[in-house]
Design a protein around this motif. Structure first.
Motif, PDB file in Angstrom:
ATOM      1  N   THR A  56      -2.324  18.606  -0.493  1.00  0.00           N
ATOM      2  CA  THR A  56      -3.223  17.729  -1.234  1.00  0.00           C
ATOM      3  C   THR A  56      -3.723  16.636  -0.299  1.00  0.00           C
ATOM      4  N   VAL A  57      -4.954  16.252  -0.477  1.00  0.00           N
ATOM      5  CA  VAL A  57      -5.553  15.180   0.321  1.00  0.00           C
ATOM      6  C   VAL A  57      -5.980  14.077  -0.639  1.00  0.00           C
ATOM      7  N   THR A  58      -5.528  12.861  -0.362  1.00  0.00           N
ATOM      8  CA  THR A  58      -5.800  11.723  -1.234  1.00  0.00           C
ATOM      9  C   THR A  58      -6.499  10.632  -0.443  1.00  0.00           C
ATOM     10  N   ASP A  59      -7.584  10.118  -0.984  1.00  0.00           N
ATOM     11  CA  ASP A  59      -8.270   8.987  -0.364  1.00  0.00           C
ATOM     12  C   ASP A  59      -7.546   7.696  -0.756  1.00  0.00           C
ATOM     13  N   VAL A  60      -7.113   6.951   0.246  1.00  0.00           N
ATOM     14  CA  VAL A  60      -6.412   5.697  -0.015  1.00  0.00           C
ATOM     15  C   VAL A  60      -6.946   4.611   0.917  1.00  0.00           C
ATOM     16  N   ARG A  61      -6.750   3.352   0.515  1.00  0.00           N
ATOM     17  CA  ARG A  61      -7.099   2.220   1.378  1.00  0.00           C
ATOM     18  C   ARG A  61      -5.931   1.939   2.308  1.00  0.00           C
ATOM     19  N   ALA A  62      -6.181   1.985   3.598  1.00  0.00           N
ATOM     20  CA  ALA A  62      -5.119   1.761   4.572  1.00  0.00           C
ATOM     21  C   ALA A  62      -5.486   0.601   5.487  1.00  0.00           C
ATOM     22  N   HIS A  63      -4.507  -0.277   5.707  1.00  0.00           N
ATOM     23  CA  HIS A  63      -4.724  -1.454   6.537  1.00  0.00           C
ATOM     24  C   HIS A  63      -3.653  -1.555   7.616  1.00  0.00           C
ATOM     25  N   HIS A  64      -4.059  -2.059   8.780  1.00  0.00           N
ATOM     26  CA  HIS A  64      -3.117  -2.383   9.838  1.00  0.00           C
ATOM     27  C   HIS A  64      -2.344  -3.642   9.463  1.00  0.00           C
ATOM     28  N   LEU A  65      -1.142  -3.795  10.035  1.00  0.00           N
ATOM     29  CA  LEU A  65      -0.354  -4.998   9.776  1.00  0.00           C
ATOM     30  C   LEU A  65      -1.138  -6.268  10.066  1.00  0.00           C
ATOM     31  N   CYS A  66      -1.880  -6.261  11.155  1.00  0.00           N
ATOM     32  CA  CYS A  66      -2.597  -7.485  11.547  1.00  0.00           C
ATOM     33  C   CYS A  66      -3.647  -7.890  10.525  1.00  0.00           C
ATOM     34  N   GLU A  67      -4.056  -6.965   9.672  1.00  0.00           N
ATOM     35  CA  GLU A  67      -5.090  -7.274   8.689  1.00  0.00           C
ATOM     36  C   GLU A  67      -4.547  -7.985   7.448  1.00  0.00           C
ATOM     37  N   VAL A  68      -3.214  -8.069   7.326  1.00  0.00           N
ATOM     38  CA  VAL A  68      -2.649  -8.801   6.192  1.00  0.00           C
ATOM     39  C   VAL A  68      -3.104 -10.247   6.225  1.00  0.00           C
ATOM     40  N   ALA A  69      -3.223 -10.816   7.416  1.00  0.00           N
ATOM     41  CA  ALA A  69      -3.653 -12.214   7.543  1.00  0.00           C
ATOM     42  C   ALA A  69      -5.086 -12.428   7.087  1.00  0.00           C
ATOM     43  N   GLU A  70      -5.866 -11.353   6.972  1.00  0.00           N
ATOM     44  CA  GLU A  70      -7.249 -11.460   6.545  1.00  0.00           C
ATOM     45  C   GLU A  70      -7.408 -11.265   5.031  1.00  0.00           C
ATOM     46  N   MET A  71      -6.330 -10.831   4.359  1.00  0.00           N
ATOM     47  CA  MET A  71      -6.419 -10.551   2.931  1.00  0.00           C
ATOM     48  C   MET A  71      -6.472 -11.854   2.136  1.00  0.00           C
ATOM     49  N   ARG A  72      -7.208 -11.836   1.041  1.00  0.00           N
ATOM     50  CA  ARG A  72      -7.375 -13.022   0.210  1.00  0.00           C
ATOM     51  C   ARG A  72      -6.780 -12.860  -1.191  1.00  0.00           C
ATOM     52  N   GLU A  73      -6.698 -11.631  -1.679  1.00  0.00           N
ATOM     53  CA  GLU A  73      -6.168 -11.410  -3.022  1.00  0.00           C
ATOM     54  C   GLU A  73      -4.680 -11.094  -2.958  1.00  0.00           C
ATOM     55  N   ASP A  74      -3.970 -11.497  -3.999  1.00  0.00           N
ATOM     56  CA  ASP A  74      -2.531 -11.262  -4.052  1.00  0.00           C
ATOM     57  C   ASP A  74      -2.209  -9.903  -4.662  1.00  0.00           C
ATOM     58  N   PHE A  75      -1.010  -9.417  -4.341  1.00  0.00           N
ATOM     59  CA  PHE A  75      -0.499  -8.174  -4.930  1.00  0.00           C
ATOM     60  C   PHE A  75       0.489  -8.506  -6.038  1.00  0.00           C
ATOM     61  N   ASP A  76       0.378  -7.780  -7.131  1.00  0.00           N
ATOM     62  CA  ASP A  76       1.309  -7.951  -8.248  1.00  0.00           C
ATOM     63  C   ASP A  76       2.624  -7.223  -8.009  1.00  0.00           C
ATOM     64  N   LEU A  77       2.569  -6.173  -7.202  1.00  0.00           N
ATOM     65  CA  LEU A  77       3.752  -5.348  -6.945  1.00  0.00           C
ATOM     66  C   LEU A  77       3.659  -4.801  -5.534  1.00  0.00           C
ATOM     67  N   VAL A  78       4.743  -4.947  -4.789  1.00  0.00           N
ATOM     68  CA  VAL A  78       4.811  -4.397  -3.432  1.00  0.00           C
ATOM     69  C   VAL A  78       6.040  -3.511  -3.326  1.00  0.00           C
ATOM     70  N   PHE A  79       5.833  -2.255  -2.945  1.00  0.00           N
ATOM     71  CA  PHE A  79       6.924  -1.359  -2.590  1.00  0.00           C
ATOM     72  C   PHE A  79       7.072  -1.409  -1.067  1.00  0.00           C
ATOM     73  N   MET A  80       8.218  -1.846  -0.590  1.00  0.00           N
ATOM     74  CA  MET A  80       8.447  -1.964   0.839  1.00  0.00           C
ATOM     75  C   MET A  80       9.310  -0.806   1.324  1.00  0.00           C
ATOM     76  N   LEU A  81       8.761  -0.017   2.256  1.00  0.00           N
ATOM     77  CA  LEU A  81       9.463   1.158   2.764  1.00  0.00           C
ATOM     78  C   LEU A  81       9.544   1.154   4.287  1.00  0.00           C
ATOM     79  N   VAL A  82       9.760  -0.022   4.856  1.00  0.00           N
ATOM     80  CA  VAL A  82       9.997  -0.113   6.292  1.00  0.00           C
ATOM     81  C   VAL A  82      11.473   0.157   6.561  1.00  0.00           C
ATOM     82  N   LYS A  83      11.823   0.318   7.835  1.00  0.00           N
ATOM     83  CA  LYS A  83      13.225   0.482   8.206  1.00  0.00           C
ATOM     84  C   LYS A  83      14.020  -0.754   7.787  1.00  0.00           C
ATOM     85  N   ALA A  84      15.318  -0.552   7.554  1.00  0.00           N
ATOM     86  CA  ALA A  84      16.163  -1.667   7.124  1.00  0.00           C
ATOM     87  C   ALA A  84      16.120  -2.810   8.122  1.00  0.00           C
ATOM     88  N   TYR A  85      16.083  -2.490   9.423  1.00  0.00           N
ATOM     89  CA  TYR A  85      16.088  -3.555  10.420  1.00  0.00           C
ATOM     90  C   TYR A  85      14.750  -4.301  10.487  1.00  0.00           C
TER      91      TYR A  85
END
Length: 344
Positions: A56-85
């Motif tokens: 399956t192919v899904t169109d999604v909005r993808a951003h680089h980490l550095c682009e978080v500083a450019e975001m203006r709207e807040d998120f109501d829910l964040v699922f964090m799936l980075v490594k524990a460290y």
């Protein structure tokens, strides 16, 4: 409040496929990812998920980490799936963009829920357990071994946290699998760590897929011993041996029976013959693993109680050697693992 804007912070194999499920269920989802080539591949071609022979192919909005500083709207829910460290810095990164009444879900291995809460506030934190297997070696393409029908998650708040909103978040996450709301998320996370202590590093150390590694002579007994050490560490800390992955029992029949049941559930429902553990995948990619956050944690907690953890200690020792370049993965480590079984 209603949850409208969702972010998936860390869109590796599991994060990307979970995010795609949410998008396909109609949710407003933004990917935030640290692998530049992955972001660019998604932007160019969408996110491809291959599961059970279907693509399956899904169109999604993808951003680089550095682009978080450019975001203006807040998120109501964040699922964090980075490594524990990576959990602490990732929580700091997203904190300015987490809505005042938003929720951050640490959907990852390791015991990082308290760390996350210390950064964004316990009132905005839900702990979580994830049990699903995926891999990704090509940017923009995920191979998902565990389909939605059998993927399993648990959600719950820490003391003083938003337990009253756990079901609201669970309903959203059910787009990606089965979700249970639990009243003791730290115990649940420790029980997942028990499972991880048995399999993640052990299969990687012998350089085999999970199923093949468990079939090596003596390996199952070693895995159980590593799990029992982790279980005892959890119990010493005051946590409970909870039913997991849809099982109905805890450790009433003893630590070994409980650990065996957990291993059986994982291998029956979440692994296929080609499944590589996350640690194995990290080493294939030349990355460090979460061994310190899993086996190393067991060793440290047991030491604090004046007790040893020889099975976890030898896994940690070999893993750190592999990551330092002084050891190579392979079945030649099996005698060294099994020797730990006779260590007091």
């Amino acid at each position: 409040m209603s949850i409208e804007r969702i972010a998936v912070l860390g869109t590796g194999a599991n994060g990307a496929s979970i995010g795609a499920d949410l998008v396909r269920a109609g949710y407003d989802v933004t990917y935030i990812e640290q692998w530049p080539a992955h972001v660019e591949a998604i932007r160019a071609n969408g996110l491809t998920v291959v599961s059970q022979g279907e693509k399956t192919v899904t169109d999604v909005r993808a951003h680089h980490l550095c682009e978080v500083a450019e975001m203006r709207e807040d998120f109501d829910l964040v699922f964090m799936l980075v490594k524990a460290y990576d959990a602490r810095w990732a929580a700091e990164l997203i904190k300015p963009r987490l809505a005042p009444d938003g929720i951050l879900v640490g959907l990852q291995n390791g015991m990082m829920a308290d760390d996350i809460a210390s950064i964004v506030g316990v009132e905005r934190t839900l702990g979580a357990v994830i049990e699903m297997a995926s891999n990704m070696f090509e940017p923009g393409v995920v191979n998902r071994d565990t389909p939605k029908e059998t993927a399993w998650f648990a959600l719950g708040a820490l003391d003083g946290g938003p337990q009253d909103r756990a079901e609201e978040v669970a309903e959203i996450l059910r787009a990606a699998g089965n979700v249970e709301v639990v009243d003791d998320i730290l115990s649940a996370k420790w029980m997942k760590l028990v499972v991880n202590a048995t399999e993640l590093v052990s299969a990687g150390v012998v350089d085999l897929p999970m199923v093949e590694a468990a079939d090596l002579p003596g390996m199952r007994a070693f895995m159980v011993e590593a799990g029992v050490e982790a279980l005892e560490a959890a119990l010493d800390l005051g946590h409970r041996a909870l039913p997991m992955f849809g099982l109905t029992g805890g450790a009433e029949d003893g630590p070994q029976a409980y650990v065996n049941a957990l291993i059986d559930a994982v291998y029956e429902h979440y692994a296929i013959p080609t499944t590589l553990t996350t640690v194995h995948q990290d080493w294939v990619k030349g990355r460090r693993s979460e061994v310190e956050e899993i086996n190393g944690l067991v060793v440290r907690e047991r030491a604090r109680k004046g007790r040893s953890a020889p099975a976890n200690a030898v896994l940690r020792e070999i893993a750190l050697g592999i990551e330092a370049g002084t050891e190579t993965p392979g079945e030649h480590h099996l005698p060294r693992l099994l020797a730990a079984l006779s260590t007091d």
